[in-house]
Scaffold this motif. Structure first.
Motif, PDB file in Angstrom:
ATOM      1  N   MET A 197       5.647  13.863   3.954  1.00 30.73           N
ATOM      2  CA  MET A 197       5.580  13.565   2.539  1.00 30.73           C
ATOM      3  C   MET A 197       5.247  12.082   2.369  1.00 30.73           C
ATOM      4  O   MET A 197       5.780  11.235   3.084  1.00 30.73           O
ATOM      5  N   LEU A 198       4.387  11.784   1.413  1.00 29.26           N
ATOM      6  CA  LEU A 198       4.016  10.394   1.153  1.00 29.26           C
ATOM      7  C   LEU A 198       5.203   9.586   0.642  1.00 29.26           C
ATOM      8  O   LEU A 198       5.997  10.061  -0.166  1.00 29.26           O
ATOM      9  N   GLU A 199       5.266   8.361   1.092  1.00 31.90           N
ATOM     10  CA  GLU A 199       6.334   7.452   0.700  1.00 31.90           C
ATOM     11  C   GLU A 199       6.188   6.995  -0.757  1.00 31.90           C
ATOM     12  O   GLU A 199       7.162   6.677  -1.409  1.00 31.90           O
ATOM     13  N   MET A 200       4.959   6.940  -1.253  1.00 34.36           N
ATOM     14  CA  MET A 200       4.666   6.516  -2.630  1.00 34.36           C
ATOM     15  C   MET A 200       5.235   5.113  -2.894  1.00 34.36           C
ATOM     16  O   MET A 200       6.132   4.910  -3.717  1.00 34.36           O
ATOM     17  N   ARG A 201       4.722   4.144  -2.184  1.00 36.04           N
ATOM     18  CA  ARG A 201       5.183   2.758  -2.308  1.00 36.04           C
ATOM     19  C   ARG A 201       4.939   2.224  -3.712  1.00 36.04           C
ATOM     20  O   ARG A 201       3.950   2.568  -4.354  1.00 36.04           O
ATOM     21  N   PRO A 202       5.834   1.357  -4.197  1.00 38.25           N
ATOM     22  CA  PRO A 202       5.820   0.971  -5.605  1.00 38.25           C
ATOM     23  C   PRO A 202       4.907  -0.188  -5.992  1.00 38.25           C
ATOM     24  O   PRO A 202       4.788  -0.499  -7.170  1.00 38.25           O
ATOM     25  N   ASP A 203       4.267  -0.850  -4.994  1.00 36.71           N
ATOM     26  CA  ASP A 203       3.486  -2.041  -5.352  1.00 36.71           C
ATOM     27  C   ASP A 203       2.279  -2.227  -4.435  1.00 36.71           C
ATOM     28  O   ASP A 203       2.197  -1.653  -3.366  1.00 36.71           O
ATOM     29  N   CYS A 204       1.355  -3.060  -4.928  1.00 35.96           N
ATOM     30  CA  CYS A 204       0.188  -3.428  -4.139  1.00 35.96           C
ATOM     31  C   CYS A 204       0.626  -4.453  -3.099  1.00 35.96           C
ATOM     32  O   CYS A 204       1.261  -5.452  -3.431  1.00 35.96           O
ATOM     33  N   GLU A 205       0.301  -4.210  -1.847  1.00 34.34           N
ATOM     34  CA  GLU A 205       0.693  -5.120  -0.775  1.00 34.34           C
ATOM     35  C   GLU A 205      -0.061  -6.446  -0.840  1.00 34.34           C
ATOM     36  O   GLU A 205       0.365  -7.428  -0.238  1.00 34.34           O
ATOM     37  N   SER A 206      -1.151  -6.479  -1.585  1.00 35.17           N
ATOM     38  CA  SER A 206      -1.971  -7.687  -1.662  1.00 35.17           C
ATOM     39  C   SER A 206      -1.581  -8.599  -2.825  1.00 35.17           C
ATOM     40  O   SER A 206      -1.504  -9.803  -2.659  1.00 35.17           O
ATOM     41  N   CYS A 207      -1.314  -8.019  -4.001  1.00 34.79           N
ATOM     42  CA  CYS A 207      -1.040  -8.854  -5.177  1.00 34.79           C
ATOM     43  C   CYS A 207       0.318  -8.593  -5.824  1.00 34.79           C
ATOM     44  O   CYS A 207       0.733  -9.328  -6.714  1.00 34.79           O
ATOM     45  N   GLY A 208       1.019  -7.530  -5.433  1.00 32.51           N
ATOM     46  CA  GLY A 208       2.339  -7.227  -5.984  1.00 32.51           C
ATOM     47  C   GLY A 208       2.337  -6.406  -7.254  1.00 32.51           C
ATOM     48  O   GLY A 208       3.400  -6.116  -7.804  1.00 32.51           O
ATOM     49  N   LYS A 209       1.167  -6.002  -7.736  1.00 31.87           N
ATOM     50  CA  LYS A 209       1.088  -5.212  -8.965  1.00 31.87           C
ATOM     51  C   LYS A 209       1.890  -3.923  -8.810  1.00 31.87           C
ATOM     52  O   LYS A 209       1.860  -3.275  -7.771  1.00 31.87           O
ATOM     53  N   ASP A 210       2.624  -3.550  -9.860  1.00 35.31           N
ATOM     54  CA  ASP A 210       3.367  -2.292  -9.862  1.00 35.31           C
ATOM     55  C   ASP A 210       2.393  -1.115  -9.842  1.00 35.31           C
ATOM     56  O   ASP A 210       1.395  -1.106 -10.570  1.00 35.31           O
ATOM     57  N   LEU A 211       2.694  -0.137  -8.996  1.00 36.03           N
ATOM     58  CA  LEU A 211       1.861   1.062  -8.871  1.00 36.03           C
ATOM     59  C   LEU A 211       2.750   2.299  -8.953  1.00 36.03           C
ATOM     60  O   LEU A 211       3.158   2.865  -7.934  1.00 36.03           O
ATOM     61  N   PRO A 212       3.099   2.712 -10.180  1.00 35.73           N
ATOM     62  CA  PRO A 212       3.977   3.868 -10.353  1.00 35.73           C
ATOM     63  C   PRO A 212       3.392   5.129  -9.708  1.00 35.73           C
ATOM     64  O   PRO A 212       2.178   5.356  -9.751  1.00 35.73           O
ATOM     65  N   ALA A 213       4.251   5.927  -9.121  1.00 34.80           N
ATOM     66  CA  ALA A 213       3.829   7.131  -8.407  1.00 34.80           C
ATOM     67  C   ALA A 213       3.256   8.198  -9.338  1.00 34.80           C
ATOM     68  O   ALA A 213       2.526   9.074  -8.889  1.00 34.80           O
ATOM     69  N   ASP A 214       3.575   8.111 -10.628  1.00 34.63           N
ATOM     70  CA  ASP A 214       3.084   9.111 -11.574  1.00 34.63           C
ATOM     71  C   ASP A 214       1.843   8.652 -12.335  1.00 34.63           C
ATOM     72  O   ASP A 214       1.444   9.265 -13.312  1.00 34.63           O
ATOM     73  N   LYS A 215       1.212   7.565 -11.869  1.00 38.99           N
ATOM     74  CA  LYS A 215       0.011   7.015 -12.507  1.00 38.99           C
ATOM     75  C   LYS A 215      -1.090   6.835 -11.469  1.00 38.99           C
ATOM     76  O   LYS A 215      -0.831   6.638 -10.287  1.00 38.99           O
ATOM     77  N   SER A 216      -2.329   6.857 -11.921  1.00 34.76           N
ATOM     78  CA  SER A 216      -3.452   6.595 -11.026  1.00 34.76           C
ATOM     79  C   SER A 216      -3.585   5.088 -10.813  1.00 34.76           C
ATOM     80  O   SER A 216      -2.920   4.297 -11.468  1.00 34.76           O
ATOM     81  N   GLY A 217      -4.437   4.697  -9.888  1.00 34.03           N
ATOM     82  CA  GLY A 217      -4.710   3.281  -9.678  1.00 34.03           C
ATOM     83  C   GLY A 217      -4.325   2.747  -8.318  1.00 34.03           C
ATOM     84  O   GLY A 217      -4.529   1.575  -8.033  1.00 34.03           O
ATOM     85  N   ALA A 218      -3.779   3.590  -7.450  1.00 31.89           N
ATOM     86  CA  ALA A 218      -3.371   3.143  -6.120  1.00 31.89           C
ATOM     87  C   ALA A 218      -4.292   3.737  -5.059  1.00 31.89           C
ATOM     88  O   ALA A 218      -4.780   4.859  -5.195  1.00 31.89           O
ATOM     89  N   LEU A 219      -4.515   2.966  -4.006  1.00 34.15           N
ATOM     90  CA  LEU A 219      -5.261   3.433  -2.838  1.00 34.15           C
ATOM     91  C   LEU A 219      -4.384   3.254  -1.613  1.00 34.15           C
ATOM     92  O   LEU A 219      -3.598   2.307  -1.544  1.00 34.15           O
ATOM     93  N   ILE A 220      -4.524   4.178  -0.652  1.00 35.42           N
ATOM     94  CA  ILE A 220      -3.725   4.123   0.566  1.00 35.42           C
ATOM     95  C   ILE A 220      -4.610   4.359   1.794  1.00 35.42           C
ATOM     96  O   ILE A 220      -5.668   4.966   1.702  1.00 35.42           O
ATOM     97  N   CYS A 221      -4.108   3.895   2.941  1.00 37.52           N
ATOM     98  CA  CYS A 221      -4.743   4.221   4.218  1.00 37.52           C
ATOM     99  C   CYS A 221      -3.882   5.287   4.892  1.00 37.52           C
ATOM    100  O   CYS A 221      -2.886   5.733   4.341  1.00 37.52           O
ATOM    101  N   SER A 222      -4.231   5.653   6.116  1.00 36.79           N
ATOM    102  CA  SER A 222      -3.475   6.714   6.802  1.00 36.79           C
ATOM    103  C   SER A 222      -2.060   6.296   7.186  1.00 36.79           C
ATOM    104  O   SER A 222      -1.226   7.143   7.491  1.00 36.79           O
ATOM    105  N   PHE A 223      -1.783   4.973   7.164  1.00 36.94           N
ATOM    106  CA  PHE A 223      -0.433   4.485   7.434  1.00 36.94           C
ATOM    107  C   PHE A 223       0.343   4.230   6.138  1.00 36.94           C
ATOM    108  O   PHE A 223       1.427   3.661   6.160  1.00 36.94           O
ATOM    109  N   GLU A 224      -0.240   4.618   5.009  1.00 36.13           N
ATOM    110  CA  GLU A 224       0.336   4.469   3.672  1.00 36.13           C
ATOM    111  C   GLU A 224       0.403   3.022   3.188  1.00 36.13           C
ATOM    112  O   GLU A 224       1.154   2.721   2.264  1.00 36.13           O
ATOM    113  N   CYS A 225      -0.356   2.127   3.823  1.00 38.59           N
ATOM    114  CA  CYS A 225      -0.503   0.792   3.241  1.00 38.59           C
ATOM    115  C   CYS A 225      -1.080   1.029   1.850  1.00 38.59           C
ATOM    116  O   CYS A 225      -1.951   1.881   1.673  1.00 38.59           O
ATOM    117  N   THR A 226      -0.581   0.321   0.854  1.00 39.71           N
ATOM    118  CA  THR A 226      -0.889   0.637  -0.535  1.00 39.71           C
ATOM    119  C   THR A 226      -1.464  -0.573  -1.250  1.00 39.71           C
ATOM    120  O   THR A 226      -0.904  -1.672  -1.176  1.00 39.71           O
TER     121      THR A 226
END
Length: 75
Positions: free
Chosen positions: A1-30
């Motif tokens: 199951m995906l971890e659904m991390r809450p923020d962008c690892e690059s800028c810290g922007k909030d990325l809610p799991a119930d909204k679009s706008g997040a990208l991930i790699c196979s290691f779930e870097c977000t």
């Protein structure tokens, strides 16, 4: 199951799991779409893997399987 991390690892922007706008790699870097468009260009800076759109988790499933609260952004 995906971890659904809450923020962008690059800028810290909030990325809610119930909204679009997040990208991930196979290691779930977000990352957010803005960081991808501005710098990353579809490639994870941590593992060099490709970034893909993270799926959205519905509210009923978030209640049963909550998103992570562990923020990865380092100031």
């Amino acid at each position: 199951m995906l971890e659904m991390r809450p923020d962008c690892e690059s800028c810290g922007k909030d990325l809610p799991a119930d909204k679009s706008g997040a990208l991930i790699c196979s290691f779930e870097c977000t990352f957010c779409e803005s960081c991808n468009d501005d710098r990353l260009r579809g490639s994870c800076p941590n593992c060099d893997g490709s970034l893909t759109v993270r799926p959205i988790r519905s509210a009923d499933l978030l209640a049963k399987y909550p998103a992570s609260t562990d923020r990865k952004y380092q100031c």
